[in-house]
Design an enzyme around this catalytic site. Sequence first.
Site, PDB file in Angstrom:
ATOM      1  CG  ASN A   1      60.128  93.314  46.737  1.00 52.29           C
ATOM      2  OD1 ASN A   1      60.996  94.048  46.272  1.00 52.29           O
ATOM      3  ND2 ASN A   1      58.874  93.713  46.924  1.00 52.29           N
ATOM      4  CD1 TRP A   2      66.545  91.529  48.468  1.00 53.71           C
ATOM      5  CD2 TRP A   2      68.187  92.233  47.124  1.00 53.71           C
ATOM      6  NE1 TRP A   2      67.489  90.541  48.420  1.00 53.71           N
ATOM      7  CE2 TRP A   2      68.513  90.948  47.591  1.00 53.71           C
ATOM      8  CE3 TRP A   2      69.069  92.864  46.250  1.00 53.71           C
ATOM      9  CZ2 TRP A   2      69.689  90.287  47.234  1.00 53.71           C
ATOM     10  CZ3 TRP A   2      70.239  92.216  45.881  1.00 53.71           C
ATOM     11  CH2 TRP A   2      70.540  90.939  46.377  1.00 53.71           C
ATOM     12  CE  LYS A   3      58.845  94.973  50.346  1.00 55.22           C
ATOM     13  NZ  LYS A   3      57.805  95.118  51.370  1.00 55.22           N
TER      14      LYS A   3
ATOM     15  CG  HIS B   1      54.927  95.231  46.027  1.00 54.93           C
ATOM     16  ND1 HIS B   1      54.737  96.062  47.109  1.00 54.93           N
ATOM     17  CD2 HIS B   1      55.443  94.083  46.519  1.00 54.93           C
ATOM     18  CE1 HIS B   1      55.144  95.437  48.213  1.00 54.93           C
ATOM     19  NE2 HIS B   1      55.569  94.230  47.875  1.00 54.93           N
TER      20      HIS B   1
ATOM     21  CD  GLU C   1      56.165  97.941  49.903  1.00 53.98           C
ATOM     22  OE1 GLU C   1      57.167  97.899  49.179  1.00 53.98           O
ATOM     23  OE2 GLU C   1      56.019  97.204  50.906  1.00 53.98           O
TER      24      GLU C   1
ATOM     25  N   GLY D   1      55.568  93.807  56.189  1.00 54.11           N
ATOM     26  CA  GLY D   1      56.475  94.617  56.994  1.00 54.11           C
ATOM     27  C   GLY D   1      55.969  94.879  58.399  1.00 54.11           C
TER      28      GLY D   1
ATOM     29  CB  SER E   1      55.342  89.183  58.352  1.00 49.43           C
ATOM     30  OG  SER E   1      55.164  90.588  58.450  1.00 49.43           O
TER      31      SER E   1
ATOM     32  N   GLY F   1      61.619  91.894  54.034  1.00 50.22           N
ATOM     33  CA  GLY F   1      62.664  92.130  55.039  1.00 50.22           C
ATOM     34  C   GLY F   1      63.608  90.954  55.261  1.00 50.22           C
TER      35      GLY F   1
HETATM   36  P1  13P Z   1      57.915  91.629  54.261  1.00 50.12           P
HETATM   37  O1  13P Z   1      58.411  90.242  54.064  1.00 50.12           O
HETATM   38  O2  13P Z   1      58.971  92.596  54.710  1.00 50.12           O
HETATM   39  O3  13P Z   1      56.660  91.678  55.084  1.00 50.12           O
HETATM   40  O4  13P Z   1      57.489  92.193  52.785  1.00 50.12           O
HETATM   41  C1  13P Z   1      56.657  91.435  52.002  1.00 50.12           C
HETATM   42  C2  13P Z   1      56.636  92.010  50.647  1.00 50.12           C
HETATM   43  O5  13P Z   1      56.083  93.077  50.426  1.00 50.12           O
HETATM   44  C3  13P Z   1      57.319  91.293  49.571  1.00 50.12           C
HETATM   45  O6  13P Z   1      56.993  91.797  48.323  1.00 50.12           O
END
Ligand code: 13P
Length: 250
Positions: A8-10, A95, A97, A174, A213, A235
């Site tokens: 997931n590159w967000k 998600h 977020e 994150g 993470s 990340g």
């Molecule tokens: P991280 O791997 O940066 O903690 O993010 C997880 C995530 O939200 C994947 O969708």
Amino acid sequence: MKTLIAANWKMHKTRAEARRTAQAVADGAPRGTDRSLIVFPPFTAVAEVAAVFAGREGLAVGGQDVYPAEKGAFTGEISPAMLADAGATWVLTGHSERRRVLGESDALVGRKTAFALDAGLNVMLCIGETLEEREAGTLEEVLRRQLREGLAGVAADAAATRAAVAYEPVWAIGTGKVAGCAEVLEAHALTRRLLAEILGPAADAVPLLYGGSVKPDNAAALLALDNVNGLLIGGASLEAESFLRIAEAR
Ligand code: 13P
């Protein structure tokens, strides 16, 4: 069941950056294995990544979100058909977020999930509790609500063939704080049981991914756990090298 390793590159990467990373992923991806790689770039880069992955078995592209309508006056939104037209075969829904930063309700997540499945996309429904919810002892209640509402209107056979569930505890996203193996094992067993309440025997066919993470050095231990059928990485998926190390972790 194939193991799903998802990136997931967000809100990261221009089109050129996405192309470069996707090419490095395609060049380094293990061939002919039991693993499928899925990249969720921002909308502007979906077609770029799809072009790089075209014709490659085991590499897929998805959107990070979708709106539950075919077309219309929904400024800023994107339809399943538009995602498919750009080359996406997957989409994320729910998600944390989107739920927490954009205020999406369980009901809206459910509408998105059902609509995208009906439109022919594969859907990865994300669920997970906050630290407060975990500490208040409401893990089961939260996951049951997110799954029930997230899968409302989803037929068991569609779920069994084209849905996946990603368990991402909000406190581990994150933060560098990966959930411990015991916590992941427990949450995934719980998720499998809750899915069976909702879908019946079809629940066994739904891949369950862990996210939060995930790094190259903890991926193998997480993948070895019962009911962990894949990983959703934020990340550590932004660089092809670390994403590929996770994809190969055993
Ligand atoms: P991280 O791997 O940066 O903690 O993010 C997880 C995530 O939200 C994947 O969708």
